[in-house]
Design a protein around this motif. Structure first.
Motif, PDB file in Angstrom:
ATOM      1  N   THR A  47       0.842  -1.184   0.000  1.00  0.00           N
ATOM      2  CA  THR A  47       0.000   0.000   0.000  1.00  0.00           C
ATOM      3  C   THR A  47       0.883   1.242   0.000  1.00  0.00           C
ATOM      4  O   THR A  47       1.993   1.237   0.514  1.00  0.00           O
ATOM      5  CB  THR A  47      -0.915   0.039   1.239  1.00  0.00           C
ATOM      6  N   GLY A  48       0.355   2.319  -0.589  1.00  0.00           N
ATOM      7  CA  GLY A  48       1.068   3.592  -0.555  1.00  0.00           C
ATOM      8  C   GLY A  48       2.231   3.693  -1.514  1.00  0.00           C
ATOM      9  O   GLY A  48       3.193   4.430  -1.252  1.00  0.00           O
ATOM     10  N   VAL A  49       2.179   2.992  -2.654  1.00  0.00           N
ATOM     11  CA  VAL A  49       3.225   3.138  -3.670  1.00  0.00           C
ATOM     12  C   VAL A  49       3.027   4.498  -4.335  1.00  0.00           C
ATOM     13  O   VAL A  49       2.000   4.756  -4.958  1.00  0.00           O
ATOM     14  CB  VAL A  49       3.157   2.011  -4.711  1.00  0.00           C
ATOM     15  N   ARG A  50       4.027   5.377  -4.225  1.00  0.00           N
ATOM     16  CA  ARG A  50       3.885   6.761  -4.688  1.00  0.00           C
ATOM     17  C   ARG A  50       4.495   6.973  -6.065  1.00  0.00           C
ATOM     18  O   ARG A  50       5.463   6.313  -6.449  1.00  0.00           O
ATOM     19  CB  ARG A  50       4.569   7.712  -3.708  1.00  0.00           C
ATOM     20  N   ARG A  51       3.942   7.977  -6.731  1.00  0.00           N
ATOM     21  CA  ARG A  51       4.518   8.418  -7.994  1.00  0.00           C
ATOM     22  C   ARG A  51       5.407   9.629  -7.728  1.00  0.00           C
ATOM     23  O   ARG A  51       4.973  10.607  -7.106  1.00  0.00           O
ATOM     24  CB  ARG A  51       3.425   8.781  -8.985  1.00  0.00           C
ATOM     25  N   TYR A  52       6.639   9.572  -8.214  1.00  0.00           N
ATOM     26  CA  TYR A  52       7.583  10.668  -8.027  1.00  0.00           C
ATOM     27  C   TYR A  52       7.616  11.540  -9.285  1.00  0.00           C
ATOM     28  O   TYR A  52       7.300  11.072 -10.384  1.00  0.00           O
ATOM     29  CB  TYR A  52       8.973  10.114  -7.694  1.00  0.00           C
ATOM     30  N   PRO A  53       7.966  12.835  -9.140  1.00  0.00           N
ATOM     31  CA  PRO A  53       7.933  13.755 -10.285  1.00  0.00           C
ATOM     32  C   PRO A  53       8.723  13.210 -11.478  1.00  0.00           C
ATOM     33  O   PRO A  53       9.853  12.744 -11.342  1.00  0.00           O
ATOM     34  CB  PRO A  53       8.580  15.023  -9.718  1.00  0.00           C
ATOM     35  N   GLY A  54       8.078  13.272 -12.639  1.00  0.00           N
ATOM     36  CA  GLY A  54       8.715  12.824 -13.864  1.00  0.00           C
ATOM     37  C   GLY A  54       8.765  11.320 -14.046  1.00  0.00           C
ATOM     38  O   GLY A  54       9.304  10.841 -15.045  1.00  0.00           O
ATOM     39  N   GLU A  55       8.185  10.601 -13.148  1.00  0.00           N
ATOM     40  CA  GLU A  55       8.268   9.138 -13.179  1.00  0.00           C
ATOM     41  C   GLU A  55       7.133   8.564 -14.021  1.00  0.00           C
ATOM     42  O   GLU A  55       5.954   8.852 -13.776  1.00  0.00           O
ATOM     43  CB  GLU A  55       8.209   8.594 -11.750  1.00  0.00           C
ATOM     44  N   ARG A  56       7.447   7.730 -14.986  1.00  0.00           N
ATOM     45  CA  ARG A  56       6.425   7.074 -15.801  1.00  0.00           C
ATOM     46  C   ARG A  56       6.027   5.730 -15.226  1.00  0.00           C
ATOM     47  O   ARG A  56       4.943   5.220 -15.500  1.00  0.00           O
ATOM     48  CB  ARG A  56       6.931   6.891 -17.236  1.00  0.00           C
ATOM     49  N   ALA A  57       6.929   5.133 -14.450  1.00  0.00           N
ATOM     50  CA  ALA A  57       6.643   3.823 -13.836  1.00  0.00           C
ATOM     51  C   ALA A  57       7.393   3.720 -12.525  1.00  0.00           C
ATOM     52  O   ALA A  57       8.542   4.180 -12.412  1.00  0.00           O
ATOM     53  CB  ALA A  57       7.034   2.692 -14.772  1.00  0.00           C
ATOM     54  N   ALA A  58       6.755   3.151 -11.538  1.00  0.00           N
ATOM     55  CA  ALA A  58       7.418   2.882 -10.254  1.00  0.00           C
ATOM     56  C   ALA A  58       8.295   1.636 -10.407  1.00  0.00           C
ATOM     57  O   ALA A  58       7.866   0.632 -10.986  1.00  0.00           O
ATOM     58  CB  ALA A  58       6.394   2.663  -9.153  1.00  0.00           C
ATOM     59  N   ARG A  59       9.508   1.726  -9.909  1.00  0.00           N
ATOM     60  CA  ARG A  59      10.424   0.579  -9.945  1.00  0.00           C
ATOM     61  C   ARG A  59      10.366  -0.123  -8.594  1.00  0.00           C
ATOM     62  O   ARG A  59      10.728   0.456  -7.564  1.00  0.00           O
ATOM     63  CB  ARG A  59      11.853   1.026 -10.252  1.00  0.00           C
ATOM     64  N   LEU A  60       9.914  -1.359  -8.594  1.00  0.00           N
ATOM     65  CA  LEU A  60       9.842  -2.169  -7.387  1.00  0.00           C
ATOM     66  C   LEU A  60      10.934  -3.223  -7.439  1.00  0.00           C
ATOM     67  O   LEU A  60      11.196  -3.817  -8.500  1.00  0.00           O
ATOM     68  CB  LEU A  60       8.473  -2.836  -7.269  1.00  0.00           C
ATOM     69  N   GLU A  61      11.571  -3.472  -6.301  1.00  0.00           N
ATOM     70  CA  GLU A  61      12.662  -4.429  -6.220  1.00  0.00           C
ATOM     71  C   GLU A  61      12.370  -5.461  -5.141  1.00  0.00           C
ATOM     72  O   GLU A  61      11.972  -5.095  -4.020  1.00  0.00           O
ATOM     73  CB  GLU A  61      13.982  -3.724  -5.936  1.00  0.00           C
ATOM     74  N   ILE A  62      12.568  -6.720  -5.484  1.00  0.00           N
ATOM     75  CA  ILE A  62      12.343  -7.820  -4.538  1.00  0.00           C
ATOM     76  C   ILE A  62      13.674  -8.533  -4.343  1.00  0.00           C
ATOM     77  O   ILE A  62      14.247  -9.089  -5.290  1.00  0.00           O
ATOM     78  CB  ILE A  62      11.287  -8.813  -5.069  1.00  0.00           C
ATOM     79  N   ASN A  63      14.191  -8.496  -3.127  1.00  0.00           N
ATOM     80  CA  ASN A  63      15.439  -9.171  -2.787  1.00  0.00           C
ATOM     81  C   ASN A  63      15.154 -10.408  -1.950  1.00  0.00           C
ATOM     82  O   ASN A  63      14.342 -10.364  -1.014  1.00  0.00           O
ATOM     83  CB  ASN A  63      16.371  -8.258  -1.991  1.00  0.00           C
ATOM     84  N   ALA A  64      15.825 -11.503  -2.270  1.00  0.00           N
ATOM     85  CA  ALA A  64      15.794 -12.687  -1.411  1.00  0.00           C
ATOM     86  C   ALA A  64      16.878 -12.548  -0.347  1.00  0.00           C
ATOM     87  O   ALA A  64      17.984 -12.092  -0.630  1.00  0.00           O
ATOM     88  CB  ALA A  64      16.032 -13.947  -2.236  1.00  0.00           C
ATOM     89  N   VAL A  65      16.540 -12.928   0.887  1.00  0.00           N
ATOM     90  CA  VAL A  65      17.480 -12.893   2.009  1.00  0.00           C
ATOM     91  C   VAL A  65      17.749 -14.338   2.423  1.00  0.00           C
ATOM     92  O   VAL A  65      16.809 -15.096   2.696  1.00  0.00           O
ATOM     93  CB  VAL A  65      16.924 -12.083   3.186  1.00  0.00           C
ATOM     94  N   GLY A  66      19.026 -14.729   2.441  1.00  0.00           N
ATOM     95  CA  GLY A  66      19.379 -16.108   2.710  1.00  0.00           C
ATOM     96  C   GLY A  66      19.387 -16.455   4.186  1.00  0.00           C
ATOM     97  O   GLY A  66      19.216 -15.595   5.058  1.00  0.00           O
ATOM     98  N   ASP A  67      19.621 -17.726   4.466  1.00  0.00           N
ATOM     99  CA  ASP A  67      19.637 -18.197   5.850  1.00  0.00           C
ATOM    100  C   ASP A  67      20.696 -17.488   6.688  1.00  0.00           C
ATOM    101  O   ASP A  67      20.571 -17.399   7.909  1.00  0.00           O
ATOM    102  CB  ASP A  67      19.888 -19.710   5.895  1.00  0.00           C
ATOM    103  N   ASP A  68      21.753 -17.002   6.047  1.00  0.00           N
ATOM    104  CA  ASP A  68      22.801 -16.305   6.791  1.00  0.00           C
ATOM    105  C   ASP A  68      22.762 -14.792   6.560  1.00  0.00           C
ATOM    106  O   ASP A  68      23.716 -14.087   6.852  1.00  0.00           O
ATOM    107  CB  ASP A  68      24.181 -16.861   6.414  1.00  0.00           C
TER     108      ASP A  68
END
Length: 721
Positions: free
Chosen positions: A687-708
């Motif tokens: 929720t609350g994904v914002r649009r920034y000035p001049g932005e045509r698309a929001a860039r979302l990043e998904i990182n995996a975090v390992g056991d360590d």
């Protein structure tokens, strides 16, 4: 024992006598087993679900066995029949599916001799949230949250208010308690709770609650539950319960039948239903001491002829365990244990009910009835609503206050499980129950994350000032909190929610003096083979002049109460650029048959004054060259909605990355990454994904975090405005 009545909290008996409240019963959630207070455990209604259409907030599931109440549900409540449930048609299922397998557990040498291995165990019945309106993926506060220092409240801080249970080492199993006649009677545990429990080796049971008629109960729901298909001989609702547990990833069901008006035929049908549940799956089934073989509701407070056939019938086990109602006596428990033994059943499969909902660790308990005759315990213990440590914490208090209360509940007045006070009115669970913990083996990492917080950090940098909770990303925490040895035992250890290195908190050791303070962290079972270059890495931040040594033990203590035979290692301190944190890396000498048994730290101050402070932000046990997990695959937005303020609400999914313990989802912005959440699932609600000035698309990043705690390269997902 007979639990004294609190006049401020009328019992069910009083409610029934009053009569005038019965009309309100359908709006009251499951509050009780046996004689319970009349106060509702959750509101009947719930706020409308966020988002719109397919982007609505995913919520934990609940059902009626088959038929639903007459009339219309309250706003925010959905009446569902379990017999109509089809997992393949459930859009919320990916968000409600637990992904962490049940961890192997081990029993280390005890911290004191008073809690023998193989003795009493603990079951907890916990209401984490209302039956309806319970978000599947925890909660993250609003983007506008402001951050204050010094442990004060934050805007949106209510999102950190959650029963973030951390003393898993004393639990044998957890019951996800709830259900109500106005919402639903069958409650599946939500994924974050199951993931946290499984990471610690604790099974989780859902609840089937058939309420008393005074609370809206209707005998047709009991009949629906245990109806048998004459053509196949199967029990359709039982089969659906097995299916739900399988697809959602939890471990069994707590069956609580308290609706009066039954007869012997109905009781026989219930027994057949329980036998079918046991034969049809490997699920755990716990039966509550309520219905008798005559079909009447009459709490026995012991195992006897009236309820034994629901536990063990005709020489065959039925339920795996039984929760004995709260008014037990010493004689009744002794007789129950003897009866279980004659059935060739373990008496510790009986839970002696202890109601702590109203008084927590101020609850009077006849501990002698449980443990005086045998330190191993006559039976086990069943706690009803130990989340009192959370609900009794003032709204304005920071999260650390809840953890101090919870420590008092589980480890007693000393706050040190190696220093029990068995004669105290509330000695703490650790005084009588041996701890069991998840096996720690390399690669292993922890940032001591409790599963909630007032902000969120990644690698020493704050990436969200939102208050939050999500138990699914909780770490395996040190099981014995806090065993301190040496001359510096005045040093204290607490969770610090102001300065996390990663996640929502770090460990803060305060009052460190020139006298060394030795602090146990983890029992370990990790073979360190020759040539593996395995290291222990500590990420820490402390006052100048604090000396840190890693305590390592290659053998177990000789007997309960003794310290591990530690050796002490030193390592250089290397600053981590751009942060206040430093890293110390300790090589571990390997060899044939060389097994690491315990880890701790030894601290001392070289400064004058009242004592120094030192934080531990991460501990990593892994080969030095351990690779991070692969990046998540096939990220996609499955539903989206534009909110009134122009921001977006998204349902996001991806495919699992190998060796990932959890995932972190962030938006890349001109000011740096902004975290939207972390989850052990492969689905998240943003929720609350914002649009920034001049932005045509929001860039979302998904990182995996390992056991360590090594992090993958991000999977990138774009949301076009």
């Amino acid at each position: 024992m007979d639990i004294p009545h609190d006049p401020a909290r009328p019992t069910r008996r009083c409610v029934i006598a009053a009569g005038t409240l019965i009309a309100l019963a359908a709006a009251v959630s499951a509050t009780a087993l046996g004689r319970r207070p009349a106060a509702a455990s959750s509101p009947a209604g719930a706020p409308p679900r966020s988002g719109a259409g397919g982007a609505a907030r995913p919520e934990a599931a609940y059902w009626f066995p088959d038929s639903v109440p007459h009339g219309q549900p309250d706003e925010g409540v959905v009446w569902r029949s379990l017999l109509d449930y089809r997992p393949q048609d459930d859009p919320d299922l990916p968000y409600n599916t637990a992904t962490v397998p049940l961890a192997e557990r081990r029993t280390p040498v005890g911290p004191h001799p008073g809690a023998p291995v193989g003795g009493a165990r603990v079951q907890s019945l916990v209401s984490f949230a209302p039956t309806s309106g319970n978000p599947s993926q925890g909660e993250w506060g609003t983007r506008s949250s402001s951050v204050e220092g010094g442990g004060g409240r934050r805007a949106g801080g209510s999102s950190a208010r959650y029963y973030a249970l951390t003393h898993w080492s004393y639990l044998e199993e957890l019951v996800f308690w709830g259900g109500s006649a106005s919402e639903g009677l069958i409650l599946a545990p939500n994924a974050p709770v199951v993931d946290a429990a499984h990471r610690n080796g604790v099974p989780v049971l859902g609840t089937v609650f058939l309420p008393p008629t005074a609370y809206g109960g209707d005998l047709r729901w009991t009949r629906d539950l245990v109806r048998r298909d004459d053509a196949t001989g199967r029990y359709p609702v039982a089969d659906k319960l097995v299916e739900v547990a399988r697809v959602c990833g939890f471990d069994g069901w707590f069956i609580n039948a308290e609706t009066s008006g039954g007869d012997t035929a109905l009781a026989d049908a219930v027994r057949g239903f329980l036998r079918h549940m046991r034969a049809a799956s490997a699920l755990r089934v716990c039966w509550y001491d309520s219905m008798t073989t005559s079909g009447t509701i009459a709490w026995q407070n012991r195992l006897n002829d009236a309820n034994e056939p629901f536990f063990h019938d005709a020489g065959t086990p039925v339920a795996h365990t039984m929760f004995l109602n709260f008014d037990w006596t010493a004689d009744g428990l002794a007789d129950s244990a003897a009866r279980a033994t004659r059935l060739d059943r373990d008496p510790h499969e009986l839970w002696a009910g202890v109601d702590v909902e109203a008084r927590g660790y101020r609850t009077p308990v006849d501990w002698d009835a449980l443990f005086a005759a045998d330190p191993a315990g006559v039976t086990s213990i069943g706690f009803y609503r130990p989340e009192w440590t959370h609900t009794s914490t003032p709204e304005s208090a920071p999260p650390g206050e809840f953890h101090r209360r919870d420590d008092r509940f589980w480890t007693g007045p000393s706050g040190d499980p190696s220093a029990p006070a068995p004669s105290a009115r509330w000695p703490g669970v650790s005084a009588h129950v041996a701890d069991r913990c998840a096996a720690v083996v390399a690669p292993f990492g922890t940032v001591f994350n409790t599963g909630h917080g007032l902000r969120y950090a990644v690698e020493g940098r704050i990436v969200s000032d939102r208050a939050w909770h999500h138990l699914g990303v909780q770490d395996v925490l040190p099981p014995r909190r806090w065993v301190r040895r040496g001359d510096g035992t005045s040093a204290t250890v607490d969770f610090d929610f102001d300065t996390p290195f990663h996640g929502g908190n770090s460990l803060l050791c305060a009052g460190i003096t020139a006298a060394p303070a030795e602090i146990d962290l983890y029992p370990v079972r990790s073979v360190i083979a020759a040539g593996t270059d395995t290291v222990v890495e500590l990420v820490h931040d402390g006052d100048a002049g604090t000396t840190v040594e890693l305590a390592v033990a290659w053998a177990d203590p000789a007997r309960p109460g003794e310290a591990p035979p530690y050796a002490y290692l030193t390592a250089p301190v290397e600053p981590i650029p751009g942060t206040s944190w430093s890293r110390s890396t300790f090589p571990l000498p390997g060899g044939p048959g060389r097994t690491l048994r315990a880890l701790g730290v030894r601290l001392r101050s070289n400064s004058e004054g009242e004592g120094t402070r030192w934080r531990l932000g991460r501990l990593r046990l892994a080969p030095r060259a351990q690779q991070p997990p692969g990046r998540p695959r096939a990220p996609r937005i499955e539903a989206a909605h534009t909110d009134a303020d122009g921001s977006a609400t998204l349902r996001v999914r991806w495919c699992a990355a190998g060796s990932a313990r959890h995932y972190e989802v962030a938006q890349a912005t001109p000011d740096g990454p902004v975290l939207f959440g972390a989850t052990a699932s492969t689905a998240h609600y943003l929720t609350g994904v914002r649009r920034y000035p001049g932005e045509r698309a929001a860039r979302l990043e998904i990182n995996a975090v390992g056991d360590d705690y090594r992090r993958s390269a991000p999977a990138v997902l774009r949301y076009t405005w």
